[in-house]
Design a protein around this motif. Structure first.
Motif, PDB file in Angstrom:
ATOM      1  N   LYS A  61     -86.007  22.830 -35.558  1.00  0.00           N
ATOM      2  CA  LYS A  61     -84.757  22.684 -36.303  1.00  0.00           C
ATOM      3  C   LYS A  61     -83.739  21.697 -35.254  1.00  0.00           C
ATOM      4  CE  LYS A  61     -84.797  26.825 -39.235  1.00  0.00           C
ATOM      5  NZ  LYS A  61     -85.635  27.374 -38.638  1.00  0.00           N
ATOM      6  N   PHE A  62     -83.793  20.478 -35.847  1.00  0.00           N
ATOM      7  CA  PHE A  62     -83.108  19.640 -35.269  1.00  0.00           C
ATOM      8  C   PHE A  62     -81.448  19.561 -35.567  1.00  0.00           C
ATOM      9  CE2 PHE A  62     -87.131  17.930 -35.365  1.00  0.00           C
ATOM     10  CZ  PHE A  62     -87.486  17.502 -33.818  1.00  0.00           C
ATOM     11  N   GLU A  63     -80.734  19.461 -34.765  1.00  0.00           N
ATOM     12  CA  GLU A  63     -79.316  19.264 -35.039  1.00  0.00           C
ATOM     13  C   GLU A  63     -78.669  17.892 -35.118  1.00  0.00           C
ATOM     14  OE1 GLU A  63     -76.965  21.814 -32.260  1.00  0.00           O
ATOM     15  OE2 GLU A  63     -78.225  23.511 -32.436  1.00  0.00           O
ATOM     16  N   VAL A  64     -78.096  17.546 -36.295  1.00  0.00           N
ATOM     17  CA  VAL A  64     -77.738  16.463 -36.407  1.00  0.00           C
ATOM     18  C   VAL A  64     -76.275  16.310 -37.179  1.00  0.00           C
ATOM     19  CG1 VAL A  64     -79.927  15.195 -36.598  1.00  0.00           C
ATOM     20  CG2 VAL A  64     -78.928  16.179 -38.708  1.00  0.00           C
ATOM     21  N   GLN A  65     -75.544  15.546 -37.117  1.00  0.00           N
ATOM     22  CA  GLN A  65     -74.051  15.372 -37.854  1.00  0.00           C
ATOM     23  C   GLN A  65     -74.426  15.429 -39.202  1.00  0.00           C
ATOM     24  OE1 GLN A  65     -71.945  12.017 -36.362  1.00  0.00           O
ATOM     25  NE2 GLN A  65     -71.498  13.110 -34.253  1.00  0.00           N
ATOM     26  N   GLN A  66     -73.463  15.980 -39.929  1.00  0.00           N
ATOM     27  CA  GLN A  66     -73.430  16.118 -41.411  1.00  0.00           C
ATOM     28  C   GLN A  66     -73.274  14.908 -41.950  1.00  0.00           C
ATOM     29  OE1 GLN A  66     -71.159  19.310 -42.837  1.00  0.00           O
ATOM     30  NE2 GLN A  66     -71.486  18.690 -45.121  1.00  0.00           N
ATOM     31  N   ALA A  79     -84.349  16.253 -28.996  1.00  0.00           N
ATOM     32  CA  ALA A  79     -82.969  16.077 -29.375  1.00  0.00           C
ATOM     33  C   ALA A  79     -82.467  17.562 -29.409  1.00  0.00           C
ATOM     34  CB  ALA A  79     -83.054  15.416 -30.874  1.00  0.00           C
ATOM     35  N   ALA A  80     -81.065  17.674 -29.583  1.00  0.00           N
ATOM     36  CA  ALA A  80     -80.406  18.791 -29.655  1.00  0.00           C
ATOM     37  C   ALA A  80     -81.209  19.855 -30.962  1.00  0.00           C
ATOM     38  CB  ALA A  80     -79.019  18.935 -30.025  1.00  0.00           C
ATOM     39  N   GLY A  81     -81.412  21.052 -30.525  1.00  0.00           N
ATOM     40  CA  GLY A  81     -81.996  21.683 -31.792  1.00  0.00           C
ATOM     41  C   GLY A  81     -82.438  22.890 -31.336  1.00  0.00           C
ATOM     42  N   VAL A  82     -83.303  23.612 -32.049  1.00  0.00           N
ATOM     43  CA  VAL A  82     -83.830  25.106 -31.593  1.00  0.00           C
ATOM     44  C   VAL A  82     -85.220  24.839 -32.279  1.00  0.00           C
ATOM     45  CG1 VAL A  82     -84.059  27.653 -32.117  1.00  0.00           C
ATOM     46  CG2 VAL A  82     -81.880  26.432 -32.056  1.00  0.00           C
ATOM     47  N   PHE A  83     -86.343  25.166 -31.228  1.00  0.00           N
ATOM     48  CA  PHE A  83     -87.647  24.951 -31.537  1.00  0.00           C
ATOM     49  C   PHE A  83     -88.530  26.379 -31.332  1.00  0.00           C
ATOM     50  CE2 PHE A  83     -85.514  21.401 -29.850  1.00  0.00           C
ATOM     51  CZ  PHE A  83     -85.644  20.505 -31.027  1.00  0.00           C
ATOM     52  N   GLN A  84     -88.604  27.045 -32.135  1.00  0.00           N
ATOM     53  CA  GLN A  84     -89.301  28.416 -32.152  1.00  0.00           C
ATOM     54  C   GLN A  84     -90.740  28.233 -31.952  1.00  0.00           C
ATOM     55  OE1 GLN A  84     -87.955  30.450 -35.651  1.00  0.00           O
ATOM     56  NE2 GLN A  84     -86.398  31.548 -34.717  1.00  0.00           N
ATOM     57  N   VAL A  85     -91.249  29.044 -30.954  1.00  0.00           N
ATOM     58  CA  VAL A  85     -92.866  28.775 -31.050  1.00  0.00           C
ATOM     59  C   VAL A  85     -93.577  30.145 -31.635  1.00  0.00           C
ATOM     60  CG1 VAL A  85     -94.961  28.892 -29.320  1.00  0.00           C
ATOM     61  CG2 VAL A  85     -92.633  27.633 -28.921  1.00  0.00           C
ATOM     62  N   TRP A  86     -94.288  30.145 -32.635  1.00  0.00           N
ATOM     63  CA  TRP A  86     -94.939  31.259 -33.230  1.00  0.00           C
ATOM     64  C   TRP A  86     -96.642  31.182 -33.016  1.00  0.00           C
ATOM     65  CZ3 TRP A  86     -92.409  34.821 -36.362  1.00  0.00           C
ATOM     66  CH2 TRP A  86     -91.112  34.607 -36.371  1.00  0.00           C
TER      67      TRP A  86
END
Length: 190
Positions: free
Chosen positions: A46-51, A98-105
């Motif tokens: 889940k990459f964080e980008v500007q709206q 890049a900025a974001g959350v990267f979950q490992v499953w």
């Protein structure tokens, strides 16, 4: 590319996971399991980008169905996929996140994680980074941690998905967080 080396000296038997050298701005996870079950390494990115036009963010799932995701300069790639743990580990490489959350499953493709199976032969995920902080907020270069399944953590009926943890990238810094509760489920949850 990846292998396990057993070194014996003074009656000490060491098992050391071997991976390719980490490049600058590179992280890696390595899934190991010793059974013939088909386990699969997945990343929920889940990459964080500007709206822009009412939409904020970008997501992708990286695994055997979609082995690579590129977002700007960031790239996440499943390098190795095995249908059987006795053939060797699976690895996923993260580059220039890049900025974001990267979950490992980890997904149990051909069955379920059960108390009996996990007790007998737990899977493990080795986490590596070029420059990040660990669960305790300590700076790490190289091996961050090894997360190993614990049978007591499984729900009574078992589960299909195991959430190992996540890389969180903010302000140019990366931190690894190991999942510590509700880490098993029937569906990957973001």
């Amino acid at each position: 590319f990846t292998d396990v080396v057993n070194a014996i000296k003074h009656s000490i038997d060491l098992t050391v996971p071997m991976i390719a050298m980490l490049g600058r701005d590179q992280d890696r996870v390595l899934l190991r399991w010793g059974s013939t079950a088909d386990l699969d390494l997945w990343v929920d990115a889940k990459f964080e980008v500007q709206q822009v036009n009412g939409f904020q963010g970008s997501s992708s799932y990286i695994g055997w169905r979609s082995r690579t995701s590129v977002y700007g300069d960031s790239e996440i790639t499943l390098d190795v996929d095995h249908p059987d743990g006795t053939l060797g580990p699976e690895t996923t490489r993260f580059e220039s996140l890049a900025a974001g959350v990267f979950q490992v499953w980890v997904h149990h493709f051909d069955g379920r994680f059960t108390t009996e199976d996990v007790s007998a032969m737990p899977a493990s995920v080795d986490v590596f980074c070029a420059d990040c902080t660990d669960d305790d907020g300590q700076k790490v270069v190289g091996r961050v941690t090894t997360v190993t399944q614990v049978a007591a953590d499984l729900p009574s009926g078992g589960a299909i998905w195991w959430n190992v943890g996540e890389f969180v990238r903010t302000g140019g810094e990366t931190q690894w967080y190991t999942c510590t509760s509700n880490c098993y489920s029937e569906h990957r949850q973001g």
